[in-house]
Scaffold this active site. Sequence first.
Site, PDB file in Angstrom:
ATOM      1  N   ARG A 121     -48.954 -84.141  79.616  1.00 28.35           N
ATOM      2  CA  ARG A 121     -48.190 -84.928  78.464  1.00 28.35           C
ATOM      3  C   ARG A 121     -48.977 -84.602  77.245  1.00 28.35           C
ATOM      4  O   ARG A 121     -48.545 -85.041  76.144  1.00 28.35           O
ATOM      5  CB  ARG A 121     -48.328 -86.571  78.778  1.00 28.35           C
ATOM      6  CG  ARG A 121     -47.400 -87.030  79.801  1.00 28.35           C
ATOM      7  CD  ARG A 121     -47.291 -88.432  79.708  1.00 28.35           C
ATOM      8  NE  ARG A 121     -46.378 -88.873  80.521  1.00 28.35           N
ATOM      9  CZ  ARG A 121     -45.799 -90.275  80.884  1.00 28.35           C
ATOM     10  NH1 ARG A 121     -46.357 -91.065  80.238  1.00 28.35           N
ATOM     11  NH2 ARG A 121     -44.983 -90.180  81.811  1.00 28.35           N
ATOM     12  N   ARG A 169     -35.947-103.486  82.902  1.00 29.36           N
ATOM     13  CA  ARG A 169     -36.348-103.581  84.701  1.00 29.36           C
ATOM     14  C   ARG A 169     -37.276-104.499  84.985  1.00 29.36           C
ATOM     15  O   ARG A 169     -38.109-104.855  84.410  1.00 29.36           O
ATOM     16  CB  ARG A 169     -37.074-102.163  84.585  1.00 29.36           C
ATOM     17  CG  ARG A 169     -37.709-101.761  86.020  1.00 29.36           C
ATOM     18  CD  ARG A 169     -37.806-100.181  86.117  1.00 29.36           C
ATOM     19  NE  ARG A 169     -39.038 -99.854  85.095  1.00 29.36           N
ATOM     20  CZ  ARG A 169     -39.390 -98.535  84.974  1.00 29.36           C
ATOM     21  NH1 ARG A 169     -38.858 -97.679  85.854  1.00 29.36           N
ATOM     22  NH2 ARG A 169     -40.564 -98.336  84.329  1.00 29.36           N
ATOM     23  N   ARG A 214     -43.214-105.684  84.549  1.00 30.47           N
ATOM     24  CA  ARG A 214     -44.565-104.886  84.487  1.00 30.47           C
ATOM     25  C   ARG A 214     -44.954-104.715  83.068  1.00 30.47           C
ATOM     26  O   ARG A 214     -44.185-104.675  82.000  1.00 30.47           O
ATOM     27  CB  ARG A 214     -44.133-103.221  85.132  1.00 30.47           C
ATOM     28  CG  ARG A 214     -44.192-103.231  86.417  1.00 30.47           C
ATOM     29  CD  ARG A 214     -44.413-101.766  87.082  1.00 30.47           C
ATOM     30  NE  ARG A 214     -44.280-100.775  86.001  1.00 30.47           N
ATOM     31  CZ  ARG A 214     -43.491 -99.333  86.218  1.00 30.47           C
ATOM     32  NH1 ARG A 214     -43.373 -99.182  87.449  1.00 30.47           N
ATOM     33  NH2 ARG A 214     -43.500 -98.471  85.298  1.00 30.47           N
ATOM     34  N   ARG A 236     -45.399 -97.111  73.734  1.00 27.78           N
ATOM     35  CA  ARG A 236     -45.404 -95.922  74.403  1.00 27.78           C
ATOM     36  C   ARG A 236     -44.606 -94.902  74.108  1.00 27.78           C
ATOM     37  O   ARG A 236     -44.981 -93.818  74.127  1.00 27.78           O
ATOM     38  CB  ARG A 236     -45.088 -96.318  76.022  1.00 27.78           C
ATOM     39  CG  ARG A 236     -45.998 -97.012  76.788  1.00 27.78           C
ATOM     40  CD  ARG A 236     -45.403 -97.625  77.920  1.00 27.78           C
ATOM     41  NE  ARG A 236     -45.424 -96.392  78.978  1.00 27.78           N
ATOM     42  CZ  ARG A 236     -44.282 -96.618  79.993  1.00 27.78           C
ATOM     43  NH1 ARG A 236     -43.590 -98.100  80.048  1.00 27.78           N
ATOM     44  NH2 ARG A 236     -43.851 -95.659  80.757  1.00 27.78           N
ATOM     45  N   LYS A 248     -36.514 -89.374  85.162  1.00 22.98           N
ATOM     46  CA  LYS A 248     -37.167 -88.260  85.704  1.00 22.98           C
ATOM     47  C   LYS A 248     -37.644 -88.536  87.320  1.00 22.98           C
ATOM     48  O   LYS A 248     -37.627 -87.405  88.049  1.00 22.98           O
ATOM     49  CB  LYS A 248     -38.594 -87.919  84.949  1.00 22.98           C
ATOM     50  CG  LYS A 248     -39.725 -88.808  84.834  1.00 22.98           C
ATOM     51  CD  LYS A 248     -40.884 -88.316  84.017  1.00 22.98           C
ATOM     52  CE  LYS A 248     -41.635 -89.583  83.546  1.00 22.98           C
ATOM     53  NZ  LYS A 248     -42.246 -90.174  84.671  1.00 22.98           N
TER      54      LYS A 248
END
Length: 212
Positions: free
Chosen positions: A78, A112, A145, A156, A4
């Site tokens: 959300r 990542r 992270r 999540r 996104k």
Amino acid sequence: GSGKGTVSARIIKHFGGKHLSSGDLLRDNMQKKTEVGILAKSYIDQGQLIPDDIMTQLMLNEIKGLDRYSWLLDGFPRTVVQAEALDKECHIDTVIDLDVPFETIKCRLTARWIHPASGRVYNLEFSPPKVQGIDDITGEPLVQRDDDKPETVSKRLQAYDAQTKPVLEYYRKKGLLKSFSGTETNKIWPHIYAFLQTKLPDVSQKDAANPR
């Protein structure tokens, strides 16, 4: 992890307006250690979504300063409660849903790694560091992270599924939702672009035609 951020940047480049990312706003508040930032971090560290009232207050405060512009919200609302709060304050024209399989997102996010001091981002699949686990420029170690760690990503995605699917339904009923499915941003983007061209002029072409 759905792409996104990349899609948002391209929309702004082609169609103008202001980009407001809930993630960027939260990270900014966490870095500055604002009251909201410290509170938000405590939720994120546990893999929980941030409560509606905190997110809504944060985003609506930012939107108030953009009343002269068209804008693109990224990562907000959300939950249905957030969507209803937004409706009370603003008129929404279009909602874009990036329908990317959870497995794809999981692979992307857990691949990542970042260099904290500079913010440089590596992806083990697309843009790996020259030496595994080491920043190309400084030779310092890379970190993952907290919210990109596999166990947090799974949490999540479960939270997203439970809370955000009803938001898609909310906007679908209003006739505002447009879904784009795929596993690659570059393949999804032309469809998003074609759709938005039916609603907005492409300002990037105008700029190219009239060099300043």
